[in-house]
Design a protein around this motif. Structure first.
Motif, mmCIF file in Angstrom:
data_model
loop_
_atom_site.group_PDB
_atom_site.id
_atom_site.type_symbol
_atom_site.label_atom_id
_atom_site.label_comp_id
_atom_site.label_asym_id
_atom_site.label_seq_id
_atom_site.Cartn_x
_atom_site.Cartn_y
_atom_site.Cartn_z
ATOM 1 N N PRO A 182 0.826 -1.206 0.000
ATOM 2 C CA PRO A 182 0.000 0.000 0.000
ATOM 3 C C PRO A 182 0.866 1.266 0.000
ATOM 4 C CG PRO A 182 0.157 -0.839 2.214
ATOM 5 C CD PRO A 182 0.866 -1.841 1.332
ATOM 6 N N ILE A 183 0.227 2.379 -0.292
ATOM 7 C CA ILE A 183 0.945 3.652 -0.276
ATOM 8 C C ILE A 183 1.274 4.019 1.167
ATOM 9 C CG2 ILE A 183 0.758 6.120 -0.751
ATOM 10 C CD1 ILE A 183 -1.089 5.430 -3.090
ATOM 11 N N ILE A 184 2.570 4.234 1.423
ATOM 12 C CA ILE A 184 3.031 4.612 2.758
ATOM 13 C C ILE A 184 3.809 5.912 2.647
ATOM 14 C CG2 ILE A 184 4.430 3.951 4.749
ATOM 15 C CD1 ILE A 184 3.962 1.037 4.006
ATOM 16 N N THR A 185 3.455 6.879 3.467
ATOM 17 C CA THR A 185 4.100 8.186 3.432
ATOM 18 C C THR A 185 5.330 8.208 4.349
ATOM 19 O OG1 THR A 185 2.757 9.077 5.240
ATOM 20 C CG2 THR A 185 1.854 9.235 3.014
ATOM 21 N N GLY A 186 6.071 9.324 4.319
ATOM 22 C CA GLY A 186 7.357 9.413 4.988
ATOM 23 C C GLY A 186 7.282 9.508 6.507
ATOM 24 N N ILE A 187 8.345 9.027 7.149
ATOM 25 C CA ILE A 187 8.454 9.035 8.600
ATOM 26 C C ILE A 187 8.989 10.383 9.088
ATOM 27 C CG2 ILE A 187 10.819 8.147 8.752
ATOM 28 C CD1 ILE A 187 9.730 6.184 10.944
ATOM 29 N N GLN A 188 9.032 10.572 10.394
ATOM 30 C CA GLN A 188 9.304 11.890 10.977
ATOM 31 C C GLN A 188 10.643 12.486 10.554
ATOM 32 O OE1 GLN A 188 8.888 12.075 15.247
ATOM 33 N NE2 GLN A 188 9.658 14.156 15.378
ATOM 34 N N TRP A 189 11.722 11.699 10.623
ATOM 35 C CA TRP A 189 13.013 12.314 10.287
ATOM 36 C C TRP A 189 13.058 12.734 8.826
ATOM 37 C CZ3 TRP A 189 13.219 6.893 11.208
ATOM 38 C CH2 TRP A 189 13.628 6.110 10.139
ATOM 39 N N VAL A 190 12.338 12.017 7.960
ATOM 40 C CA VAL A 190 12.290 12.400 6.548
ATOM 41 C C VAL A 190 11.553 13.723 6.385
ATOM 42 C CG1 VAL A 190 11.445 11.760 4.260
ATOM 43 C CG2 VAL A 190 12.456 10.015 5.751
ATOM 44 N N ALA A 191 10.400 13.846 7.041
ATOM 45 C CA ALA A 191 9.637 15.098 6.978
ATOM 46 C C ALA A 191 10.467 16.262 7.502
ATOM 47 C CB ALA A 191 8.340 14.962 7.769
ATOM 48 N N GLU A 192 11.212 16.031 8.573
ATOM 49 C CA GLU A 192 12.042 17.091 9.136
ATOM 50 C C GLU A 192 13.169 17.483 8.186
ATOM 51 O OE1 GLU A 192 11.321 15.993 13.858
ATOM 52 O OE2 GLU A 192 13.215 15.466 12.887
ATOM 53 N N LEU A 193 13.768 16.506 7.526
ATOM 54 C CA LEU A 193 14.839 16.808 6.579
ATOM 55 C C LEU A 193 14.309 17.564 5.365
ATOM 56 C CD1 LEU A 193 16.856 13.472 6.744
ATOM 57 C CD2 LEU A 193 17.525 15.697 7.669
ATOM 58 N N ILE A 194 13.097 17.234 4.931
ATOM 59 C CA ILE A 194 12.466 18.002 3.852
ATOM 60 C C ILE A 194 12.329 19.458 4.285
ATOM 61 C CG2 ILE A 194 10.272 18.353 2.638
ATOM 62 C CD1 ILE A 194 10.033 15.253 2.571
ATOM 63 N N GLY A 195 11.923 19.682 5.527
ATOM 64 C CA GLY A 195 11.796 21.043 6.044
ATOM 65 C C GLY A 195 13.128 21.766 6.097
ATOM 66 N N ILE A 196 14.165 21.083 6.551
ATOM 67 C CA ILE A 196 15.494 21.685 6.618
ATOM 68 C C ILE A 196 15.981 22.051 5.219
ATOM 69 C CG2 ILE A 196 17.926 21.176 7.123
ATOM 70 C CD1 ILE A 196 16.880 19.476 9.495
ATOM 71 N N ALA A 197 15.647 21.222 4.230
ATOM 72 C CA ALA A 197 16.095 21.444 2.855
ATOM 73 C C ALA A 197 15.302 22.523 2.129
ATOM 74 C CB ALA A 197 16.017 20.138 2.066
ATOM 75 N N GLY A 198 14.202 23.003 2.747
ATOM 76 C CA GLY A 198 13.460 24.100 2.142
ATOM 77 C C GLY A 198 12.094 23.747 1.615
ATOM 78 N N GLY A 199 11.575 22.576 1.971
ATOM 79 C CA GLY A 199 10.247 22.179 1.525
ATOM 80 C C GLY A 199 9.310 21.950 2.691
ATOM 81 N N ASP A 200 8.057 21.637 2.368
ATOM 82 C CA ASP A 200 7.056 21.333 3.385
ATOM 83 C C ASP A 200 6.429 19.984 3.076
ATOM 84 O OD1 ASP A 200 7.152 23.805 4.938
ATOM 85 O OD2 ASP A 200 6.300 24.757 3.153
ATOM 86 N N ASP A 201 6.623 19.030 3.968
ATOM 87 C CA ASP A 201 6.012 17.716 3.813
ATOM 88 C C ASP A 201 4.489 17.862 3.854
ATOM 89 O OD1 ASP A 201 6.625 14.565 4.172
ATOM 90 O OD2 ASP A 201 4.850 15.124 5.345
ATOM 91 N N ILE A 202 3.791 17.200 2.933
ATOM 92 C CA ILE A 202 2.347 17.412 2.846
ATOM 93 C C ILE A 202 1.552 16.572 3.842
ATOM 94 C CG2 ILE A 202 2.468 18.100 0.420
ATOM 95 C CD1 ILE A 202 1.195 15.343 -0.266
ATOM 96 N N PHE A 203 2.216 15.643 4.532
ATOM 97 C CA PHE A 203 1.518 14.833 5.532
ATOM 98 C C PHE A 203 2.230 14.910 6.889
ATOM 99 C CE2 PHE A 203 0.178 12.599 1.585
ATOM 100 C CZ PHE A 203 -1.198 12.760 1.726
ATOM 101 N N PRO A 204 2.357 16.111 7.451
ATOM 102 C CA PRO A 204 3.064 16.227 8.734
ATOM 103 C C PRO A 204 2.377 15.450 9.846
ATOM 104 C CG PRO A 204 1.882 18.258 8.220
ATOM 105 C CD PRO A 204 1.838 17.408 6.984
ATOM 106 N N GLU A 205 1.058 15.335 9.776
ATOM 107 C CA GLU A 205 0.331 14.635 10.833
ATOM 108 C C GLU A 205 0.589 13.124 10.788
ATOM 109 O OE1 GLU A 205 -2.483 14.403 7.312
ATOM 110 O OE2 GLU A 205 -0.906 15.717 8.077
ATOM 111 N N LEU A 206 0.910 12.597 9.602
ATOM 112 C CA LEU A 206 1.212 11.172 9.477
ATOM 113 C C LEU A 206 2.670 10.875 9.784
ATOM 114 C CD1 LEU A 206 -0.803 10.132 6.277
ATOM 115 C CD2 LEU A 206 -1.466 9.939 8.673
#
Length: 264
Positions: free
Chosen positions: A149-173
């Motif tokens: 099934p479709i699985i979205t990114g885990i917390q450290w990935v979302a945080e690294l996206i933020g550090i790199a200048g983006g916004d993860d679209i599923f922060p709550e997940l």
């Protein structure tokens, strides 16, 4: 007395111990270890992620086994019953990775080296964060860890996206520690959140952007429309160790910087 014979049940302790110059303590590694590359040549492979060769591990006479997450609870239990000391880390964040480096260093008697290494990692994070703050555009980013099934990114990935200048679209997940908590029933939520960039890192197999782009309704997503589907190799990003903070982050940052440069 610090442990002298260590079995690394996952990659991150192996990579960290090599970085700290403590590789001679390692007597066995995970078969999924790819970093550093010399570890695969030098060390016997005695574990997978959800299973391990307990008899082979015991034959190595370890005084410490290091693993990650509750998924390895059964392996840990078997080793503990056999008299082996076990440390199972369970971190899921960027801060947790840095603390992991420091704790592992202290555990093996090289706290000063570990502190210096973690500090250097923090400085590199700050440099990427500062560069990202100067970007004229900040993209919405969808990270996919698995496709069926479709699985979205885990917390450290979302945080690294933020550090790199983006916004993860599923922060709550992303805050869900287990993959089952990040499963999407279908692709509708991704379509609705309209990411500018899609990053794929399918653990254990190649990301197929053409398959993602062909999903029903996904042609309306800006990332699909503009061809902004990119693979991040799973060894760089899906393990909560130094690689994610270095090569993984750099790969994400390069994609975001390229996207930003193409905006009008």
């Amino acid at each position: 007395m610090s442990p002298r014979r260590i079995v690394c049940l996952t990659e991150e302790p192996c990579e960290t111990l090599y970085a700290l110059g403590q590789q001679d303590r390692i007597v066995g590694i995970s078969g999924f270890t790819v970093r550093p590359p010399q570890a695969r040549r030098e060390k016997p492979k005695v574990a997978a992620f959800t299973s391990a060769k307990i008899d082979q591990i015991l034959a190595l006479k370890p005084d410490l086994a290091i693993g990650f997450s509750d998924i390895q609870a059964d392996i840990a239990a078997a080793l503990v019953k056999a008299g082996v000391e076990v440390w199972i880390a369970n971190h899921r964040s960027v801060a947790g990775i840095l603390e992991y480096v420091r704790r592992l260093g202290a555990l093996v008697g090289c706290a000063a080296q570990a502190e210096a290494y973690a500090d250097a990692l923090e400085r590199s994070l700050d440099a990427v964060r500062s560069a990202a703050a100067r970007l004229p555009h900040r993209p919405k980013v969808y990270f996919e860890e698995w496709d069926t099934p479709i699985i979205t990114g885990i917390q450290w990935v979302a945080e690294l996206i933020g550090i790199a200048g983006g916004d993860d679209i599923f922060p709550e997940l992303s805050c869900e520690p287990l993959a089952k908590g990040r499963i999407l029933a279908d692709g509708a939520p991704v379509i609705a959140r309209a990411p500018d960039i899609i990053l794929g890192s399918w653990c254990g197999k190649r990301f197929r952007p053409e398959q993602v782009a062909a999903r029903p309704g996904w042609d309306a997503i800006p990332a699909v429309r503009d061809g902004e589907l990119h693979e991040i190799k799973s060894p760089l990003i899906l393990q909560p160790g130094p690689a994610a903070l270095t090569d993984g982050l750099q790969a994400i940052a390069a994609i975001i910087q390229g996207w930003s440069a193409r905006q009008r």
